[in-house]
Scaffold this active site. Structure first.
Site, PDB file in Angstrom:
ATOM      1  N   CYS A 151       0.814  -1.219   0.000  1.00  0.00           N
ATOM      2  CA  CYS A 151       0.000   0.000   0.000  1.00  0.00           C
ATOM      3  C   CYS A 151       0.854   1.278   0.000  1.00  0.00           C
ATOM      4  O   CYS A 151       0.367   2.342  -0.371  1.00  0.00           O
ATOM      5  CB  CYS A 151      -0.952   0.009   1.187  1.00  0.00           C
ATOM      6  N   HIS A 176      -3.113   7.617   1.801  1.00  0.00           N
ATOM      7  CA  HIS A 176      -3.508   6.298   1.289  1.00  0.00           C
ATOM      8  C   HIS A 176      -4.908   5.990   1.811  1.00  0.00           C
ATOM      9  O   HIS A 176      -5.222   6.239   2.971  1.00  0.00           O
ATOM     10  CB  HIS A 176      -2.513   5.237   1.763  1.00  0.00           C
ATOM     11  N   ASN A 196      -9.839   0.016  -0.663  1.00  0.00           N
ATOM     12  CA  ASN A 196      -8.386   0.132  -0.592  1.00  0.00           C
ATOM     13  C   ASN A 196      -7.795  -0.443  -1.893  1.00  0.00           C
ATOM     14  O   ASN A 196      -7.839  -1.651  -2.104  1.00  0.00           O
ATOM     15  CB  ASN A 196      -7.880  -0.638   0.635  1.00  0.00           C
TER      16      ASN A 196
HETATM   17  O1  UT7 Z   1      -2.969  -0.429   4.036  1.00  0.00           O
HETATM   18  C1  UT7 Z   1      -3.254  -1.160   5.174  1.00  0.00           C
HETATM   19  C2  UT7 Z   1      -4.395  -2.091   4.839  1.00  0.00           C
HETATM   20  N1  UT7 Z   1      -5.104  -2.603   5.961  1.00  0.00           N
HETATM   21  C3  UT7 Z   1      -5.935  -1.872   6.733  1.00  0.00           C
HETATM   22  O2  UT7 Z   1      -6.083  -0.699   6.644  1.00  0.00           O
HETATM   23  C4  UT7 Z   1      -6.717  -2.620   7.767  1.00  0.00           C
HETATM   24  C5  UT7 Z   1      -6.668  -2.020   9.121  1.00  0.00           C
HETATM   25  N2  UT7 Z   1      -7.672  -2.621   9.976  1.00  0.00           N
HETATM   26  C6  UT7 Z   1      -8.975  -2.292   9.900  1.00  0.00           C
HETATM   27  O3  UT7 Z   1      -9.334  -1.446   9.119  1.00  0.00           O
HETATM   28  C7  UT7 Z   1      -9.941  -2.943  10.857  1.00  0.00           C
HETATM   29  O4  UT7 Z   1      -9.230  -3.735  11.785  1.00  0.00           O
HETATM   30  C8  UT7 Z   1     -10.986  -3.827  10.119  1.00  0.00           C
HETATM   31  C9  UT7 Z   1     -11.916  -2.943   9.321  1.00  0.00           C
HETATM   32  C10 UT7 Z   1     -10.280  -4.822   9.211  1.00  0.00           C
HETATM   33  C11 UT7 Z   1     -11.818  -4.591  11.137  1.00  0.00           C
HETATM   34  O5  UT7 Z   1     -12.427  -3.699  12.064  1.00  0.00           O
HETATM   35  P1  UT7 Z   1     -12.354  -3.989  13.618  1.00  0.00           P
HETATM   36  O6  UT7 Z   1     -13.124  -2.914  14.264  1.00  0.00           O
HETATM   37  O7  UT7 Z   1     -10.905  -4.162  13.981  1.00  0.00           O
HETATM   38  O8  UT7 Z   1     -13.172  -5.356  13.726  1.00  0.00           O
HETATM   39  P2  UT7 Z   1     -12.698  -6.766  14.327  1.00  0.00           P
HETATM   40  O9  UT7 Z   1     -11.677  -7.402  13.446  1.00  0.00           O
HETATM   41  O10 UT7 Z   1     -12.399  -6.602  15.763  1.00  0.00           O
HETATM   42  O11 UT7 Z   1     -14.036  -7.571  14.196  1.00  0.00           O
HETATM   43  C12 UT7 Z   1     -15.196  -7.244  14.975  1.00  0.00           C
HETATM   44  C13 UT7 Z   1     -16.300  -8.201  14.641  1.00  0.00           C
HETATM   45  C14 UT7 Z   1     -15.885  -9.664  14.703  1.00  0.00           C
HETATM   46  O12 UT7 Z   1     -16.981 -10.389  15.243  1.00  0.00           O
HETATM   47  P3  UT7 Z   1     -16.945 -10.912  16.759  1.00  0.00           P
HETATM   48  O13 UT7 Z   1     -15.740 -11.775  16.870  1.00  0.00           O
HETATM   49  O14 UT7 Z   1     -16.863  -9.650  17.592  1.00  0.00           O
HETATM   50  O15 UT7 Z   1     -18.241 -11.624  16.886  1.00  0.00           O
HETATM   51  C15 UT7 Z   1     -15.691 -10.034  13.261  1.00  0.00           C
HETATM   52  O16 UT7 Z   1     -15.915 -11.419  13.007  1.00  0.00           O
HETATM   53  O17 UT7 Z   1     -16.743  -7.978  13.304  1.00  0.00           O
HETATM   54  C16 UT7 Z   1     -16.766  -9.208  12.599  1.00  0.00           C
HETATM   55  N3  UT7 Z   1     -16.497  -8.975  11.186  1.00  0.00           N
HETATM   56  C17 UT7 Z   1     -17.459  -8.686  10.306  1.00  0.00           C
HETATM   57  N4  UT7 Z   1     -18.793  -8.574  10.426  1.00  0.00           N
HETATM   58  C18 UT7 Z   1     -19.490  -8.251   9.324  1.00  0.00           C
HETATM   59  C19 UT7 Z   1     -15.301  -8.970  10.559  1.00  0.00           C
HETATM   60  N5  UT7 Z   1     -15.484  -8.681   9.249  1.00  0.00           N
HETATM   61  C20 UT7 Z   1     -16.804  -8.509   9.079  1.00  0.00           C
HETATM   62  C21 UT7 Z   1     -17.595  -8.188   7.958  1.00  0.00           C
HETATM   63  N6  UT7 Z   1     -18.923  -8.076   8.125  1.00  0.00           N
HETATM   64  N7  UT7 Z   1     -17.061  -7.977   6.721  1.00  0.00           N
END
Ligand code: UT7
Length: 323
Positions: free
Chosen positions: A113, A250, A280
Site C-alpha cells: 500500500c 492512502h 483500498n
Molecule cells: O494499508 C493497510 C491495509 N489494511 C488496513 O487498513 C486494515 C486495518 N484494519 C482495519 O481497518 C480494521 O481492523 C478492520 C476494518 C479490518 C476490522 O475492524 P475492527 O473494528 O478491527 O473489527 P474486528 O476485526 O475486531 O471484528 C469485529 C467483529 C468480529 O466479530 P466478533 O468476533 O466480535 O463476533 C468479526 O468477526 O466484526 C466481525 N467482522 C465482520 N462482520 C461483518 C469482521 N469482518 C466482518 C464483515 N462483516 N465484513
C-alpha cells in the site's frame, strides 16, 4: 537545485462496481458493518481477463494526454504494484512496450500500500541526481485477484484501479517556496511481516496465494507510523499542518485517515477522501485520489500537498510537495 514537479495526472477504474449490498450476497456481512468500520460503500473490480497492465496502461495514457506529452518525452517508467501480471518480467516493462516506448528504462517497485509513495520518492531521487528528466510513475493493482472471497474480514476492504503521474525536472531555490517534491521520508520494518501478507509465492508454495491480515494489529500501528513520517516531513521543511492545502492519504480505512488527521490537527476540509468509492486499492489509491482532486479543481498550482501511506511489510512513508 533540481526539483521534481508533477506535470500530469491520469487514472483508470474498472467499469464493474461491487457495492456493499452486492457483498451481502457473497459473504455474511452488512452494508452497515462495512460503512461503520471502514467508510467503504463500493469498490471497482476487474472483469475476467482484465489485468494490472491493462489498468496501468490506461492510467499512463491519461497522464501523458493530461501533460501534453508522449513517451518520446519520458526517460523512465516506475510502476508500484503488488499484483503484477506475471512473476516476471516486471509489469512496467509490459506497459512500456504497450505504450510503444523502446528507449529508457522501466521497473517495478513493491511496497504494497506504500508503493506509490516509494515509487514517487524513487523517481524524485533519479530526477534530483540528474539521471532522468521525466518519469512516469504508476500505481496499479488488481487486489481482487489476491482476495479470499470467503474471508469477510478482508474481502470487503479492497478494490482494483490505477493512477499515474508524470514528474519532470524543474529549477528550485532549495526552499519550501519551490514547486515540486520538497521532502520525502520512507520507512520499513519486517518485524511486522506476518501481520499483512500473501500466503504464497514462487519461492515458497509455487502458487500466487491469498491475502491474510491481522486487521486489528495493522490498525493499532497505522496511526503512529503515519504521523511519525509526517512529523519527519514537517521537521525537514519547517512546514506544519496549518500550511497544508490538501492532505491526500492512502485510502485504506476512513477511521485511520480521520484518526491521523485529528492527531496531526489537519482540518477535515483539507482531507481528500475516495475510499468510500474505491475501497483500498493499495498502490493505486493515492494517484487515484490526486487525479480526482486535480480534475475537480480542488488542487491548484502552488498548493502544498501532503501524501502518506502505510502497508504490508510494514512499509510507510510521506511525501510533501508544492503543486
Ligand atoms: O494499508 C493497510 C491495509 N489494511 C488496513 O487498513 C486494515 C486495518 N484494519 C482495519 O481497518 C480494521 O481492523 C478492520 C476494518 C479490518 C476490522 O475492524 P475492527 O473494528 O478491527 O473489527 P474486528 O476485526 O475486531 O471484528 C469485529 C467483529 C468480529 O466479530 P466478533 O468476533 O466480535 O463476533 C468479526 O468477526 O466484526 C466481525 N467482522 C465482520 N462482520 C461483518 C469482521 N469482518 C466482518 C464483515 N462483516 N465484513
Amino acid at each position: 537545485m533540481i526539483r521534481s514537479i508533477i506535470v500530469g495526472t491520469g487514472s483508470y477504474s474498472p467499469a464493474k462496481i461491487l457495492t456493499n449490498k452486492d457483498m451481502e450476497s457473497i459473504i455474511d456481512t452488512t452494508d452497515e458493518w462495512i460503512t461503520q468500520r471502514t467508510g467503504i460503500k463500493q469498490r471497482h473490480i476487474v472483469e475476467d481477463g482484465e489485468t494490472t497492465a491493462d489498468l496501468g496502461e490506461k492510467a499512463a495514457r491519461a497522464a501523458l494526454e493530461n501533460a501534453g506529452l508522449t513517451t518520446d518525452d519520458l526517460d523512465m517508467i516506475i510502476l508500484a504494484t503488488s499484483t503484477p501480471n506475471n512473476t516476471f518480467p516486471a509489469t512496467s516493462v509490459d506497459i512500456q512496450n504497450r505504450l510503444g516506448m523502446h528507449h529508457g528504462v522501466a521497473f517495478d517497485v513493491q511496497a504494497v500500500c506504500s508503493g506509490f509513495v516509494f515509487a514517487l520518492t524513487t523517481a524524485d531521487q533519479y530526477i534530483k541526481s540528474g539521471y532522468a528528466k521525466r518519469i512516469l510513475v504508476i500505481g496499479a493493482e488488481t487486489f481482487s485477484r489476491l482476495l479470499d472471497w470467503e474471508d469477510r474480514t478482508t474481502c470487503v476492504l479492497f478494490g482494483d484501479g490505477a493512477g499515474a503521474v508524470i514528474v519532470e525536472a524543474g529549477e528550485g531555490e532549495g526552499t519550501s517556496a519551490d514547486r515540486g517534491i520538497l521532502t520525502s521520508h520512507l520507512r520499513s520494518d519486517g518485524v511486522h511481516k506476518d501481520k499483512l501478507y500473501v500466503d504464497g509465492g514462487p519461492s515458497t508454495t509455487g502458487t500466487t496465494g491469498k491475502l491474510r491480515m491481522q486487521g486489528k494489529e495493522v490498525f493499532r500501528h497505522a496511526v503512529g507510523m503515519i504521523t511519525d513520517v509526517i512529523e519527519d516531513a514537517y521537521k525537514a521543511t519547517g512546514l506544519t499542518s496549518d500550511d497544508l492545502d490538501w492532505f491526500i492519504p492512502h485510502q485504506a480505512n476512513k477511521r485511520i485517515i480521520d484518526a491521523s488527521a485529528k492527531k496531526l490537527k489537519i482540518d477535515p476540509k483539507k482531507v481528500v477522501i475516495t475510499v468510500d468509492r474505491h475501497g483500498n486499492t493499495s498502490a493505486a489509491s493515492i494517484p487515484l485520489a490526486i487525479c480526482e482532486a486535480v480534475k475537480d479543481g480542488r488542487v491548484k498550482k502552488g498548493d502544498i500537498i501532503l501524501l502518506e501511506a502505510m502497508g504490508g511489510g510494514f512499509t510507510w512513508g510521506s511525501v510533501l510537495l508544492r503543486w
